[in-house]
Each structure stands twice: as structure tokens, then as C-alpha cells.
Design a protein around this motif. Structure first.
Motif, PDB file in Angstrom:
ATOM      1  N   THR A 255      57.155  60.528  28.559  1.00 30.41           N
ATOM      2  CA  THR A 255      56.962  61.943  28.899  1.00 30.41           C
ATOM      3  C   THR A 255      58.042  62.839  28.307  1.00 30.41           C
ATOM      4  O   THR A 255      58.126  64.016  28.658  1.00 30.41           O
ATOM      5  N   ASP A 284      63.146  65.482  38.028  1.00 35.52           N
ATOM      6  CA  ASP A 284      61.886  66.150  37.697  1.00 35.52           C
ATOM      7  C   ASP A 284      60.675  65.380  38.201  1.00 35.52           C
ATOM      8  O   ASP A 284      59.590  65.948  38.352  1.00 35.52           O
ATOM      9  N   ARG A 285      60.844  64.085  38.438  1.00 36.77           N
ATOM     10  CA  ARG A 285      59.769  63.233  38.957  1.00 36.77           C
ATOM     11  C   ARG A 285      60.339  62.344  40.058  1.00 36.77           C
ATOM     12  O   ARG A 285      61.540  62.119  40.117  1.00 36.77           O
TER      13      ARG A 285
END
Length: 663
Positions: A255, A284-285
């Protein structure tokens, strides 16, 4: 302590307002002359008989045996039923919890009983009570406390309840795959009556006993890529190494922005790489992949819960810096912390003496003594297994050995003398091909014109403009191709294995450099491997023992069948992409069903020392679930194992089977 008599003929006398129970005494006093009629009656009518070893007591405590029902029952009746069956500690926890809530007992609000401290307290009481009901005397247990034995080893009489709680997780926590961290003692000592065959483990108690035994067993890690702290930069540890582990690098690039290319990423300093991965995969995740969750498990095990909660990478680095600032001494101290936390007795390294960067720590002026208690060696021998004549010739010539088969044998013997390996090993790709007899090349003489330049057993000879050996850990995973007709295989490798009684360990099924730009993160397409070569090796060399692990899920069943046919084959661990919870559960279940306990359930394949913590705590959880289910099926079929038998079996799966195979 209430000790209701365990005999089925237990007498109770019920009056208008109270119940009288008969309890048993721990021992009778043989120093006194006591007649058979020596029953003593007190003024209140209660009696005791020292000769027969019983006494009477009153207990009017009523308890609620279920939160769902308001009915109550006498506490002593409940305990008497449990004691009659000599149940394991978990069976008594509910009764103790009910006593603590009873107005005639602890009179505590039920909401408090659901808190962790009181649950732990109830488990600790259950442990001691179950032991005494089974036959361990209070005096013996007090002596253990005084001598600081077993679970009382650190604190004696001040031992915290947590150290006595038999089962560290609940069934629900186990089903949610709560990490099952190692604890350095068994809560029930081996000499306890709870361990004997007279005290069988019922199906209802099975999960608790199995979880307790798996949590407390020390393991042998059969294969890692770790090196000891004395090997300097080759010893990988710390948060930056954890975050730049090749699994996480591969996940990051799935990603990553298109503007970030692998060459640019690898040109960055490692701390910067780690920060980018932390931001992308942990901020972020959510870090829900197994590799990311493993980092979280490791940090929490080191007491960094608050830093994890705040997503505080700087705070995490500060923890590691306290060790890193002290050089080799700090690294050694951290190594001890990792091994004590993970419960790994020792790990078996992957050693490449033919890599000049590593070889300097084994021979020459830079040779260092290393922690042989926690680190055992294994010699990588891919060129001999593959019959790589050019590489072997080059190694012999450059090291000053005769370029002959005897020279090759002596070269291997000398490195075995230096490293004292547990075994020799090699990695093979999924698509190795064995030529037919008609297509076999005829054995040829050694090429004595091999170049005499530094380096040995390099992947490609200097004559082919090979790069210098690096120390980034990539070379130890380059696969070999088994050439079972090579004179190096039969007349060098197998001959030395036989004369030194050294097993050969094979890692089968890897496909490398699928995406070369990602370096080690680009390895690993999984494909079905031809198992017939392993079968032929076991047949052709019956005096050589083979250890094997497989990358493809599709090879696992055939591997179990082969292991059941060849006494000189031992299956171990769930390698690489099979080292995920769903795969571990499936593979371990199949192996137990087909091989019993004649295999080693896991190895970590760790490259970063910290990884021992999560790889083993995650694996312990899954393996405990598998074993609980298998033992419950066994109990339902009519065979109730003792706790001693379960402890013995668990020890086998976590390393003893390997030791028995090696012996």
C-alpha cells in the motif's frame, strides 16, 4: 480448610439447624498407642478418631452455585462432591468464588468477584485446596514455601497469587487467541498427588490442565536465523529491526505510495525505514496482520503497554536504548530477557562459516566465546547437497585444502569441530528436479584449476564476478537443488553425517526472488514440492537422520505419511508462511492425529531476537487449543490421562521428541 471425606460411605448427620460432616485427617499419629475404640466425643457432640483418621465438623454456609439461579446449596456438599472425584484446581474455582460472595462467607459484592485480582485469588486458593484434597499435606506445601521450591521459587511465603493460578487464561480468552506467555514454573509440582494416575483429568478440566502445562513448558527452538550478542552487528534486535523485518516490508509495499520505490526505501537509514512502516502499518492502519500483531505482543510483554496505547515510537525506542547504550553487555542482558520471557531453553542458529563476515567470529583473531547455553549451531551445507562442484572446488582451494573428495570431507569435519553443530542443514526450492538414470552425468574429477581467492562456499564463484558476502542475513536462505546422485552428496556430506552422527535438516519448498527489488521481502511463492526425493534420501541413507519442514500447505499431509514410514525422519515446525495461527492449528491437528507426539510442534524461524517472544506466545495459544480438543476426544472415548502424562506429552512436542530423535 474444609476437608470433606472422599469415601462414598461418608456419613453426615442432619439436625434441625445444622449439618455435621466427617472430614479426614492428613496423617494418623503412629507414635501413640491408640486403640481401635479411641473415638473422642466433645461436649457439643462432635467426635474425632485419630486411629481411623477422621473428625467431625459443622458447616452451615450456604452458597449460590450459579449466577443464573437463586437457589443455594451447602458449601460442604459441593466441596465433598468435587473432592470425591479428586478434580483439578479449575473445578474448585466456582465454589470458592461462591463462598466469597455468600453472606455466611466472604460477603463480597459479586461485581468484585469478576475483577482480575479476586479471580486470581480464587484460582490460587483452588490450587492449594485441590492439592491437599488429592493428598498433598499442608506441612509439605508449607515446606515448599519455606524452601522456595517450584511456584514458590522467587518469593516463598510472600508468593503472589498470580504465581499459583493454575490456568493463566479463560476458555474465551483462549478462543480469542490471547497470547499464552511462558511462565517459568509449573503451578503443580511433579511430586504432587495431583500428577498421579490415581487422579485422572476429566474432560471438563482438560482445557485448564493443558493450557497450564503448555504455558509452563520450556521449549527448544529447532531453527532460527539468530546470532549471539558477541557476533556484533550480525545479532539483530530492537524495535527498528522488528519493524523492518521482511514480512512488514512486504506488507508496507502493498500500500506504499507509488513515489516510494524499493531502491529508494532501502537506501534510507534503518531508523527512517522503521518510522515509515510504523506510520503506515500501525498508525494509518490497524496492525491486524500476524506480523504486525506480533510486534504489539512483544512490546506489551516487555511492559510497554502505555507506549503502545499512545502509539509512541519514541518511548518504545527509549526502552531499547537503555540496553543499546551498554554495547555487548546490554545486548547480552536483553538476550537473557528475551529467552526468559519466551521460555526458549535454547535456539539452533543457521551458521554459514563460508560467509567471511560470519566466519571471523568463529576463527581467527576476532573469534569470540558466545552464549552456548542459549545458542546452538547448525552448519549450512547447500553446495554439498546440490553437488555444486564449482563452488565446492573454489572453497577447498581458497581454504588450502586438497581439491579432492577427502579434502571436501576434511573441510566439513574441521568446520564441524569448530562449530560443534546440532545438525547440518540446507534449503531446497519447490521445483528441484532429479534427472533420470539415463540422463545422469558421469562423475568427473575435481577441477584443480579452481581459482584460489578468498571466500568459501559462496553462492557464485569469484570467476563469475560474484559479490562479496554480505551480513544482511539474505544469503542463508538461498535455496539449493538436491542432486541425489552427486559424489559430494553420497561420498562427502552423507559420509561425514554418518561418521559424526549428524542429522541433515531440510527446509523444503521455497521459491526465491519473486520480486528481486524487494530483496528478502520479495521471496516466497509457495508451490507444491516433489516429496519423492526426501523419500529416496531416507531409503538410501538409513543411518542418517533427517529433519524436515515444508513451506507449502499442500505438502503437509504427505510429510506426515512419510514420517510414519521412515524412522530416520523427524518433522518439525510450521515454516515461514505456514507460521500463521490458522495454518499452525490445521497442521498441528493433522500431525497429532497422524503422528501422535512423534514430531516437534513448532520452530520460530526468527531473524530478530525479540521475535522469540511473540512467535512462541502465539504458538503456545494455538497448540494448547489443539491439544485440549484432542485430549477431550480421548477422554470421551474412555481414556482419561493423568496430569503427569499430559505434562510428559507436552514436553515431547516442545522439544523432547527432538532430543529423543537425536539420541
Amino acid at each position: 480448610w474444609l476437608t470433606p471425606q472422599q469415601s462414598a460411605s461418608n456419613e453426615t448427620t442432619t439436625g434441625a439447624a445444622e449439618t455435621i460432616y466427617r472430614g479426614w485427617l492428613m496423617t494418623t499419629n503412629d507414635d501413640f498407642s491408640i486403640s481401635s475404640a479411641s473415638t473422642i466425643t466433645y461436649a457439643d457432640g462432635l467426635r474425632h478418631n485419630l486411629k481411623e483418621g477422621w473428625y467431625e465438623f459443622k458447616c452451615n454456609c450456604e452458597v449460590q452455585d450459579s449466577e443464573e439461579h437463586s437457589e443455594t446449596r451447602p458449601l460442604a456438599d459441593w466441596l465433598g462432591e468435587l473432592a470425591h472425584d479428586r478434580r483439578q484446581p479449575v473445578a474448585y474455582v466456582a465454589a470458592i468464588r461462591a463462598y466469597l460472595a455468600s453472606p455466611q462467607g466472604g460477603n463480597l459484592p459479586r461485581r468484585l468477584l469478576k475483577t482480575s485480582p479476586l479471580e486470581t485469588f480464587a484460582q490460587a486458593v483452588a490450587n492449594l485446596y485441590a492439592r491437599m484434597v488429592a493428598g498433598d499435606t499442608a506441612i509439605d506445601i508449607l515446606q515448599e514455601m519455606k524452601n522456595k521450591e517450584g511456584a514458590f521459587g522467587s518469593h516463598g511465603f510472600a508468593t503472589p497469587c498470580q504465581s499459583l493460578a493454575d490456568c493463566p487464561v479463560s476458555p474465551r480468552e483462549l478462543s480469542l487467541q490471547t497470547p499464552l506467555h511462558y511462565r517459568p514454573h509449573h503451578t503443580i509440582p511433579s511430586h504432587s498427588h495431583l500428577m498421579t494416575t490415581q487422579n485422572r483429568v476429566s474432560a471438563a478440566d482438560m482445557w485448564s490442565v493443558v493450557v497450564s502445562e503448555v504455558a509452563s513448558v520450556e521449549t527448544i527452538d529447532l531453527h532460527t536465523h539468530l546470532l549471539p550478542p558477541t557476533h556484533g552487528p550480525l545479532c539483530l534486535w530492537g524495535i527498528d529491526e522488528l519493524l523492518t523485518y521482511h514480512y512488514l516490508v512486504a506488507e508496507y509495499f502493498m500500500t506504499a505510495p507509488a513515489s516510494v520505490t524499493p531502491p529508494e526505501f532501502y537506501n534510507l537509514p534503518k531508523p527512517k525505514q522503521a518510522e515509515m512502516i510504523w506510520q503506515a502499518l500501525f498508525v494509518d492502519r490497524s496492525p491486524i496482520s500476524e506480523a504486525c500483531r506480533g510486534v504489539v505482543t512483544t512490546l506489551v510483554a516487555f511492559g510497554l503497554q502505555e507506549q503502545v496505547r499512545r502509539r509512541d515510537l519514541s518511548g518504545i525506542r527509549a526502552f531499547y536504548k537503555s540496553y543499546q547504550d551498554r554495547g555487548t553487555e546490554g545486548a547480552a542482558e536483553f538476550s537473557d530477557l528475551v529467552f526468559s520471557t519466551s521460555g526458549v531453553q535454547y535456539n539452533i542458529m543457521t551458521n554459514i562459516p563460508f560467509n567471511s563476515t560470519e566466519a571471523q567470529y568463529w576463527r581467527g583473531p576476532n573469534k569470540t566465546d558466545y552464549d552456548s547455553k542459549h545458542f546452538k549451531s547448525a552448519v549450512r551445507v547447500d553446495p554439498l547437497l546440490a553437488g555444486d562442484r564449482e563452488t565446492v572446488e573454489f572453497a577447498l582451494k581458497s581454504a588450502g585444502y586438497d581439491v579432492t573428495l577427502e579434502g571436501a570431507r576434511q573441510y566439513l569435519r574441521d568446520w564441524c569441530d569448530t562449530m560443534k553443530p546440532e545438525y547440518v542443514m540446507a534449503s531446497t526450492p519447490h521445483d528441484f528436479v532429479v534427472p533420470s538414470d539415463e540422463a545422469l552425468p558421469k562423475p568427473s574429477k575435481i577441477n584443480t584449476a579452481a581459482l584460489a581467492e578468498p571466500g568459501a562456499f559462496a553462492t557464485v564463484a569469484k570467476s563469475q564476478n560474484a559479490m562479496e558476502s554480505s551480513c544482511d542475513g539474505t544469503q542463508d536462505d538461498l535455496p539449493s537443488v538436491i542432486n541425489e546422485h552427486s559424489d559430494f552428496l553420497s561420498q562427502v556430506l552423507m559420509q561425514v553425517c554418518e561418521e559424526r552422527d549428524l542429522p541433515l535438516a531440510l527446509k523444503i519448498g521455497a521459491h526465491r526472488a519473486v520480486n528481486p527489488e524487494l530483496k528478502t521481502a520479495g521471496d516466497g511463492v509457495v508451490a507444491f514440492a516433489d516429496m519423492s526425493v526426501l523419500s529416496r534420501l531416507c531409503s538410501r541413507f538409513p543411518k542418517v537422520r533427517f529433519l524436515a519442514t515444508f513451506l507449502s500447505r499442500n505438502n503437509q499431509h504427505e510429510a506426515c505419511v512419510l514420517a510414519s514410514k521412515f524412522r530416520n525422519l523427524h518433522i518439525y515446525g510450521c515454516w515461514w508462511f505456514c507460521n500463521n495461527p490458522s495454518m499452525i492449528q490445521e497442521i498441528t491437528t493433522m500431525r497429532v492425529e497422524m503422528l501422535g507426539t512423534a514430531f516437534t510442534c513448532q520452530h520460530s524461524d526468527a531473524r530478530v531476537m525479540d521475535q522469540l517472544v511473540y512467535k512462541w506466545s502465539h504458538s503456545r495459544c494455538i497448540i494448547a487449543q489443539v491439544l485440549s480438543a484432542e485430549y477431550e476426544k480421548l477422554a470421551v472415548s474412555g481414556w482419561q490421562p493423568s496430569r503427569h502424562e499430559i505434562r510428559r506429552d507436552v514436553a515431547r512436542l516442545f522439544g523432547r521428541s527432538y532430543k529423543e530423535f537425536m539420541d
